[in-house]
Write an enzyme that holds these catalytic residues in place. Structure first.
Site, PDB file in Angstrom:
ATOM      1  CD  GLU A 213       2.459  -5.862   8.215  1.00 29.49           C
ATOM      2  OE1 GLU A 213       2.664  -7.084   8.058  1.00 29.49           O
ATOM      3  OE2 GLU A 213       3.144  -4.977   7.670  1.00 29.49           O
TER       4      GLU A 213
ATOM      5  CG  HIS B 145      -0.179   0.042   2.533  1.00 31.58           C
ATOM      6  ND1 HIS B 145       0.404   1.190   3.025  1.00 31.58           N
ATOM      7  CD2 HIS B 145       0.077  -0.935   3.432  1.00 31.58           C
ATOM      8  CE1 HIS B 145       0.980   0.931   4.183  1.00 31.58           C
ATOM      9  NE2 HIS B 145       0.810  -0.359   4.457  1.00 31.58           N
TER      10      HIS B 145
ATOM     11  CE1 TYR C  76       8.120  -3.932  13.681  1.00 27.44           C
ATOM     12  CE2 TYR C  76       8.938  -1.682  13.958  1.00 27.44           C
ATOM     13  CZ  TYR C  76       9.166  -3.023  13.714  1.00 27.44           C
ATOM     14  OH  TYR C  76      10.454  -3.460  13.512  1.00 27.44           O
ATOM     15  CB  THR C  77       0.951   0.342  10.664  1.00 25.95           C
ATOM     16  OG1 THR C  77       1.869   1.421  10.742  1.00 25.95           O
ATOM     17  CG2 THR C  77      -0.467   0.851  10.715  1.00 25.95           C
TER      18      THR C  77
ATOM     19  CG  HIS D  51      12.248 -24.243 -16.503  1.00 26.68           C
ATOM     20  ND1 HIS D  51      12.777 -24.622 -15.286  1.00 26.68           N
ATOM     21  CD2 HIS D  51      13.299 -23.890 -17.275  1.00 26.68           C
ATOM     22  CE1 HIS D  51      14.086 -24.514 -15.329  1.00 26.68           C
ATOM     23  NE2 HIS D  51      14.445 -24.071 -16.532  1.00 26.68           N
TER      24      HIS D  51
ATOM     25  CD  GLU E  34      -3.724 -10.368  14.612  1.00 25.85           C
ATOM     26  OE1 GLU E  34      -3.695 -10.663  15.830  1.00 25.85           O
ATOM     27  OE2 GLU E  34      -4.645 -10.710  13.856  1.00 25.85           O
TER      28      GLU E  34
END
Length: 272
Positions: free
Chosen positions: A96, A10, A21-22, A242, A98
């Site tokens: 995301e 995002h 930290y989100t 391949h 936790e």
């Protein structure tokens, strides 16, 4: 005919800009993040045609606002008809990491907090190995991303069997997309049997009958940093060597695909 999984982090949020930290916190994009993803959409679909809208079959997304907002911005240049041909699947397995007690903190604040609690006396904190207090550990993240990967690779197999091209896009977050990329080829991770009930349960993380659920007997998780980078708004491409679904690989060229006459002409090595 090579199938691709195109991962998109995002756009910028206030916390991605500051380094906080989100996880579960539901932030919208900044004004810069909005313009950032509009530019990305124009680049990949219109200006440079890295992605042919006709080949995009599915978009899988985290349920968080910042991921869903990014989808709308990236798809802005597509026609209504082109958008109608893409199935968008909201999947809780793509949320995301936790972070628990570390939500909203900076890395140095997490390190200080853990030190105050008597942790990390011999080795520094490593989220990929140690997880988060009152949040998720690495096996929990690895399991849900293994489920998501199994579903996507199965959809690619169906397209391959039907001799159709399928670009599947995944919109999510910094930690889980780097984790996702590391699990894709199975070379950087540890395999774990699904022995316990929490490992075998179907969490019904999405609602779309066109996407078969794949029951896992084993899953994979990380026990160290994969050392992949993906900034806010960044794009990566995962594919197959391949043209074989049995050989998932990281496409180092990303969306910058060389013309056919410049591509490698190495033949597939026969299997015993």
């Amino acid at each position: 005919m090579t199938q691709r999984c195109i991962i998109v982090r995002h756009g910028q949020t206030e916390w991605s800009k500051s380094g906080q930290y989100t996880g579960l916190t539901d932030l919208a994009l900044t004004d810069f993040g909005v313009k950032q993803m509009q530019r990305t959409g124009r680049s990949i679909f219109r200006d440079n045609s890295f992605v042919d809208p006709a080949n995009v079959t599915y978009i899988f997304t985290s349920p968080r606002l910042r991921a869903r907002q990014t989808i709308d911005l990236v798809l802005e240049t597509l026609t209504a008809e082109q958008k109608a041909n893409i199935r968008i699947v909201v999947d809780e397995d793509l949320r995301e990491w936790e972070y628990g007690d570390y939500e909203g903190l900076l890395t140095h604040e997490i390190v200080s907090l853990r030190k105050s609690r008597g942790l990390d006396k011999t080795v520094p904190w490593n989220i990929w190995r140690d997880g988060c207090e009152n949040g998720e550990n690495t096996k929990q993240v690895g399991l849900r991303l293994s489920r998501a990967i199994a579903r996507i690779q199965n959809l690619h197999k169906i397209s391959q069997d039907n001799k159709k091209c399928s670009d599947i896009m995944v919109f999510a977050h910094g930690h889980v997309l780097r984790y996702f990329a590391a699990l894709w080829s199975k070379k950087l991770s540890v395999e774990q049997k699904c022995n316990d009930e929490w490992e075998r349960i179907n969490p019904n993380s999405y609602k779309d009958e066109s996407v078969p659920y794949i029951q896992l007997d084993t899953y994979r998780y990380l026990d160290d940093n994969p050392f992949f980078l993906l900034d806010a708004g960044g794009i990566g491409v995962l594919s197959y060597a391949h043209n074989s679904i049995d050989e998932p690989a990281l496409a180092l060229a990303g969306a910058f695909v060389p013309p056919p006459e410049e591509q490698s002409q190495h033949e597939e090595v026969p299997k015993n």
